[in-house]
Every structure is written in C-alpha cells, then in structure tokens.
Scaffold this motif. Structure first.
Motif, mmCIF file in Angstrom:
data_model
loop_
_atom_site.group_PDB
_atom_site.id
_atom_site.type_symbol
_atom_site.label_atom_id
_atom_site.label_comp_id
_atom_site.label_asym_id
_atom_site.label_seq_id
_atom_site.Cartn_x
_atom_site.Cartn_y
_atom_site.Cartn_z
ATOM 1 N N PHE A 16 82.732 -35.977 19.963
ATOM 2 C CA PHE A 16 82.625 -36.940 21.062
ATOM 3 C C PHE A 16 81.325 -36.733 21.822
ATOM 4 C CE2 PHE A 16 87.110 -36.881 20.228
ATOM 5 C CZ PHE A 16 87.558 -38.155 20.549
ATOM 6 N N ASP A 17 80.720 -37.841 22.209
ATOM 7 C CA ASP A 17 79.678 -37.835 23.216
ATOM 8 C C ASP A 17 80.366 -37.535 24.548
ATOM 9 O OD1 ASP A 17 77.310 -38.583 24.690
ATOM 10 O OD2 ASP A 17 78.295 -40.507 25.078
ATOM 11 N N LEU A 18 79.624 -37.025 25.526
ATOM 12 C CA LEU A 18 80.243 -36.700 26.816
ATOM 13 C C LEU A 18 80.029 -37.830 27.848
ATOM 14 C CD1 LEU A 18 81.668 -34.785 28.782
ATOM 15 C CD2 LEU A 18 79.554 -33.500 29.012
ATOM 16 N N ASP A 19 78.762 -38.072 28.202
ATOM 17 C CA ASP A 19 78.481 -39.012 29.299
ATOM 18 C C ASP A 19 78.753 -40.459 28.893
ATOM 19 O OD1 ASP A 19 77.293 -37.326 31.527
ATOM 20 O OD2 ASP A 19 76.154 -36.649 29.785
ATOM 21 N N HIS A 20 79.527 -41.126 29.696
ATOM 22 C CA HIS A 20 79.879 -42.541 29.499
ATOM 23 C C HIS A 20 80.791 -42.756 28.294
ATOM 24 C CE1 HIS A 20 76.762 -44.179 32.398
ATOM 25 N NE2 HIS A 20 76.580 -42.882 32.370
ATOM 26 N N THR A 21 81.258 -41.653 27.703
ATOM 27 C CA THR A 21 82.245 -41.762 26.628
ATOM 28 C C THR A 21 83.529 -41.059 27.071
ATOM 29 O OG1 THR A 21 80.579 -41.911 24.903
ATOM 30 C CG2 THR A 21 82.770 -41.149 24.228
ATOM 31 N N LEU A 22 83.427 -39.775 27.418
ATOM 32 C CA LEU A 22 84.603 -39.051 27.927
ATOM 33 C C LEU A 22 84.703 -39.164 29.449
ATOM 34 C CD1 LEU A 22 84.399 -35.821 25.725
ATOM 35 C CD2 LEU A 22 86.073 -37.678 25.523
ATOM 36 N N GLY A 181 80.908 -42.514 20.480
ATOM 37 C CA GLY A 181 79.971 -42.574 21.598
ATOM 38 C C GLY A 181 79.765 -43.978 22.112
ATOM 39 N N ASP A 182 79.130 -44.065 23.284
ATOM 40 C CA ASP A 182 78.889 -45.366 23.926
ATOM 41 C C ASP A 182 77.517 -45.923 23.583
ATOM 42 O OD1 ASP A 182 77.886 -43.131 25.726
ATOM 43 O OD2 ASP A 182 76.963 -44.888 26.678
ATOM 44 N N ASP A 183 76.602 -45.064 23.154
ATOM 45 C CA ASP A 183 75.219 -45.503 22.962
ATOM 46 C C ASP A 183 74.997 -45.940 21.510
ATOM 47 O OD1 ASP A 183 72.299 -45.005 24.486
ATOM 48 O OD2 ASP A 183 72.224 -45.047 22.298
ATOM 49 N N ASP A 186 71.656 -43.805 19.942
ATOM 50 C CA ASP A 186 71.776 -42.341 19.846
ATOM 51 C C ASP A 186 73.063 -41.918 19.151
ATOM 52 O OD1 ASP A 186 69.446 -42.263 21.194
ATOM 53 O OD2 ASP A 186 70.262 -41.455 23.066
ATOM 54 N N ASP A 187 74.158 -42.580 19.490
ATOM 55 C CA ASP A 187 75.466 -42.146 18.984
ATOM 56 C C ASP A 187 75.835 -42.843 17.673
ATOM 57 O OD1 ASP A 187 75.691 -40.653 21.341
ATOM 58 O OD2 ASP A 187 76.708 -42.264 22.401
ATOM 59 N N VAL A 188 75.878 -44.157 17.727
ATOM 60 C CA VAL A 188 76.443 -44.920 16.603
ATOM 61 C C VAL A 188 75.492 -44.915 15.395
ATOM 62 C CG1 VAL A 188 77.226 -47.208 15.892
ATOM 63 C CG2 VAL A 188 77.821 -46.321 18.151
HETATM 64 MG MG LIG Z 1 76.797 -41.431 26.332
#
Ligand SMILES: [Mg+2]
Length: 229
Positions: A16-22, A181-183, A186-188
């Motif tokens: 998991f991503d942390l910021d804006h995801t968890l 993740g939300d980004d 960077d994430d997806v």
């Molecule tokens: Mg994020």
C-alpha cells in the motif's frame, strides 16, 4: 490464502501507498512551513505558499532533502542562523503533529485488518522521509506493518527498485503481488511497469476519459474496503 480481485486476477500479498491511500495529513508539511513564515506569508500573500509548495515538490521528487527544502524556504524569510535553528524545530513539530493528526482513508483500517485476519501479507511502500512516515503510520494504528520509506531504501516510486524492495519484503512473486495507490503515475503505472498488479484508488471520482485511458490490467476501486469485503 489469496485475494481475488477479479475473475482473472488473484494475488497473494498487497503493498500500500501511505499518503492519500491509507490516510490523509491535510498538507501537514505545507501548513507547518507556512506557520514558520507567518509574518512573510501575511505580507507576500500566495507567493509564500507557492514557494513552499514548489520546494516540497522538489523534495518529493528526490531533488532536495526535506531539510534542504525547509532551510531554503525559511532562509528566504528569516535570518540565516534563525533559519538553521528553525529547521530542527520544524522537523520535530511536524513529526509530533503527524503522530496525532492523520485521518484514515474510508475503509482503509477495516481493509488492512481483514487482510491480516486472513493471513495475507501486507506492507507499506511510501515516498517520504523518516521519521515522518513512521509517525503517520503510528497515528493510523498501522505501525506494526512493515514499511519501506524511499529515504531509507534509496529508491523513489515510480522507480522499479522501489517495487522490487516491496516484493522482497513481502516474499511473494511480482505477478502475484498487488500495489494499491492513489497516484496514477507513481503508484499505478510504476507498479505496472515493475510487473506487479496495480490497484488504483483515486482520491476523486476519475473522469470517464481517464478511466478509458487506463492501461489494461489496472484494477480500480472506490474505497479500500472493496479489496477485502
Ligand atoms: Mg499517495
């Protein structure tokens, strides 16, 4: 035990991503930086906020350390010696606020709890600095999870090395490991390029055009609860 994400996709572990995801810190770094330049912010208006935002963006991109970014910012509004001392104080203050100030994302804590109860390995991979990211995890009640922080592993998402470190931590195969993740970049797309299963949890309702433009194999959920019903 495995998690079925769609009729075709099943994974053994999730990162998991942390910021804006968890969870959300509601621009904690920016807010606290502006507090240190309150006098300047009052007289220079939005320029001060933009200055702080631009420096934070450089820190997030790994082009400055967080201490360098804050020192440059404070150096513009305070005397050099004052700025140096205030960087140390800022660091302590932002960490102390993170320890109590995180807001969990909808369904995030229930999702993690259910995955853990099912014996699914879970870890956090986050771009950021230590000990701020640890403080955020602690505030969310997630400090027991393994956490990989870009500053410590020397790799920033979307670099494949960051996702390789996550897979190493989880001890699973890439194609059987999801990253949430939300980004989008960077994430997806980062997770996809590293051959993990990307799960996108957009912060806002994505536009139809964005959804149509998503590459194949991206799983989209509205809240994390959908991952562990
Ligand atoms: Mg994020």
């Amino acid at each position: 035990m495995a998690v079925r994400l769609s009729p075709e996709i099943e994974v053994d572990a999730l990162g998991f991503d942390l910021d804006h995801t968890l969870g959300f810190d509601d621009r904690l770094e920016l807010r606290t930086m502006l507090r240190y330049a309150r006098g300047a912010a009052a007289s220079h208006g939005t320029a001060v906020r933009e200055h702080a935002s631009a420096l934070l963006a450089l820190a997030r991109a790994g082009r400055l350390t967080i201490d360098q970014a804050v020192a440059i910012f404070l150096g513009a509004y305070l005397s050099a010696s004052q700025a140096q001392a205030e960087v140390v104080r800022w660091r302590e203050e932002v960490v102390a606020e993170a320890l109590v100030g995180m807001r969990p994302a909808p369904g995030a804590l229930a999702c993690i709890e259910r995955l853990e109860a099912r014996g699914i390995p879970v870890a956090i991979l986050t771009n950021g600095w230590s000990p701020l990211q640890e403080a955020k995890a602690q505030s969310l009640g997630l400090s027991h999870l393994p956490m990989l922080i870009s500053e410590q592993i020397g790799a920033l998402k979307p670099a494949p090395e960051a996702f390789a470190a996550l897979v190493g931590q989880l001890g699973t195969r890439r194609e059987r490991t999801a990253y949430v993740g939300d980004d989008l970049d960077d994430d997806v797309l980062g997770a996809r390029a590293a051959a993990l299963v990307p799960i996108w949890v957009p912060e806002r309702n994505p536009a139809e055009a964005d959804l149509r433009a998503l590459p194949e194999g991206v799983v989209t959920v509205r809240t994390l609860e959908e991952l562990a019903p």
